[in-house]
Design an enzyme around this catalytic site. Structure first.
Site, PDB file in Angstrom:
ATOM      1  N   GLY A  11      -0.008  10.919  -6.841  1.00  0.00           N
ATOM      2  CA  GLY A  11      -0.996  11.985  -6.973  1.00  0.00           C
ATOM      3  C   GLY A  11      -2.440  11.585  -6.763  1.00  0.00           C
ATOM      4  O   GLY A  11      -3.350  12.298  -7.178  1.00  0.00           O
ATOM      5  N   ASN A 106      -1.569  18.617   5.674  1.00  0.00           N
ATOM      6  CA  ASN A 106      -0.872  17.423   5.201  1.00  0.00           C
ATOM      7  C   ASN A 106      -1.724  16.208   5.538  1.00  0.00           C
ATOM      8  O   ASN A 106      -2.526  16.251   6.477  1.00  0.00           O
ATOM      9  CB  ASN A 106       0.489  17.314   5.886  1.00  0.00           C
ATOM     10  CG  ASN A 106       1.285  16.120   5.394  1.00  0.00           C
ATOM     11  OD1 ASN A 106       1.322  15.820   4.196  1.00  0.00           O
ATOM     12  ND2 ASN A 106       1.909  15.395   6.310  1.00  0.00           N
ATOM     13  N   HIS A 108      -1.298  12.138   6.539  1.00  0.00           N
ATOM     14  CA  HIS A 108      -0.315  11.117   6.926  1.00  0.00           C
ATOM     15  C   HIS A 108      -1.054   9.802   7.172  1.00  0.00           C
ATOM     16  O   HIS A 108      -2.017   9.770   7.948  1.00  0.00           O
ATOM     17  CB  HIS A 108       0.447  11.553   8.176  1.00  0.00           C
ATOM     18  CG  HIS A 108       1.485  10.548   8.560  1.00  0.00           C
ATOM     19  ND1 HIS A 108       2.643  10.385   7.838  1.00  0.00           N
ATOM     20  CD2 HIS A 108       1.528   9.630   9.563  1.00  0.00           C
ATOM     21  CE1 HIS A 108       3.352   9.414   8.376  1.00  0.00           C
ATOM     22  NE2 HIS A 108       2.709   8.931   9.426  1.00  0.00           N
TER      23      HIS A 108
HETATM   24  C1  GRF Z   1      -0.366   8.874   0.814  1.00  0.00           C
HETATM   25  O1  GRF Z   1      -0.437   7.644   1.468  1.00  0.00           O
HETATM   26  C2  GRF Z   1      -0.271  10.006   1.799  1.00  0.00           C
HETATM   27  O2  GRF Z   1      -0.980   9.759   2.959  1.00  0.00           O
HETATM   28  C3  GRF Z   1       1.212  10.060   2.079  1.00  0.00           C
HETATM   29  O3  GRF Z   1       1.825   9.776   0.852  1.00  0.00           O
HETATM   30  C4  GRF Z   1       0.951   9.012   0.039  1.00  0.00           C
HETATM   31  C5  GRF Z   1       0.764   9.785  -1.229  1.00  0.00           C
HETATM   32  O4  GRF Z   1      -0.049   9.113  -2.160  1.00  0.00           O
HETATM   33  N1  GRF Z   1       1.591  11.328   2.665  1.00  0.00           N
HETATM   34  P1  GRF Z   1      -0.599   9.890  -3.413  1.00  0.00           P
HETATM   35  O5  GRF Z   1       0.606  10.465  -4.147  1.00  0.00           O
HETATM   36  O6  GRF Z   1      -1.525  10.955  -2.949  1.00  0.00           O
HETATM   37  O7  GRF Z   1      -1.285   8.846  -4.246  1.00  0.00           O
END
Ligand code: GRF
Length: 215
Positions: A11, A106, A108
């Site tokens: 999160g 989203n 990525h």
């Molecule tokens: C992040 O690296 C995001 O780019 C990817 O999943 C990870 C999530 O991290 N989609 P967090 O839960 O926001 O700390």
């Protein structure tokens, strides 16, 4: 503007968006955090920040579409304008995408279209690319294939491991995601076919394109 965040884990991206809203940098409100897993960091962070969160148990639904219908009904009930997937480990179905067309973002951790899907840092190091980065994009029917809003570049050194690299990329994630949300909330995002244009933004700077103004 009402923003919803969907997460499945730590999160930290949820937190970066929620803090930007709380501090007034983003003029909107986080209507809800929706999670598909219990006992995750995202829930703890929501409680600390005083953000309303809802757990929707995937095992209670017989298909991906039924699950997404439930999510859509919650989002519609709360009159959500923008949905941010932030480490959300489910593939969203057409039901969801059509209900929030060009309103689901989203993040990525790679320079799309390179290294979509799982373990992008590992894939980038294995491939031997010299730069990787992070992409915020709108969500379409494919996996990490939607229109790109903003990208930031991170160099890869021979010493990098997927964990050191993910740390460097994450720092940029926490800047570019709130920025993309702010552009959306401020009505500066224009979609032309596959192209997303941020109105009045500076496109001539590296390593972040377009240049961030607020984060
Ligand atoms: C992040 O690296 C995001 O780019 C990817 O999943 C990870 C999530 O991290 N989609 P967090 O839960 O926001 O700390």
């Amino acid at each position: 503007m009402k923003i919803a965040v969907l997460a499945s884990g730590r999160g930290s991206n949820f937190e970066s968006i929620a803090k930007a809203v709380k501090s007034g940098k983003i003029s909107g409100e986080i209507a809800v955090l929706i999670v598909d897993r219990k006992n995750i960091g995202a829930i703890e962070k929501a409680e600390k920040l005083g953000v309303n969160w809802i757990y929707v148990d995937p095992y209670g639904y017989s298909s991906r579409e039924d699950y997404d219908r439930k999510i859509v009904s919650i989002l519609k009930h709360l009159q959500v304008d923008l949905v941010c997937l932030a480490g959300y480990m489910r593939i969203v179905s057409e039901v969801f995408i059509e209900s929030f067309l060009n309103k689901i973002m989203n993040i990525h951790p790679a320079l799309l279209p390179s290294f979509p899907g799982l373990k992008p840092h590992e894939k980038a190091i294995k491939y031997g690319v010299k730069v990787t980065g992070v992409t915020v994009h709108f969500v379409d029917n494919g996996i990490d294939t939607g229109s790109i809003i903003v990208q930031a570049v991170v160099p890869i050194s021979p010493q990098d491991t997927s964990s050191s690299l993910s740390q460097k990329v994450l720092e940029l994630e926490h800047r570019i995601y709130p920025q993309a949300v702010k552009w959306f909330v401020d009505g500066r995002i224009e979609i032309k076919g596959r192209s997303v244009i941020v109105k009045n933004a500076n496109y001539s700077t590296l390593p972040i394109v377009p240049a961030l103004e607020d984060f």
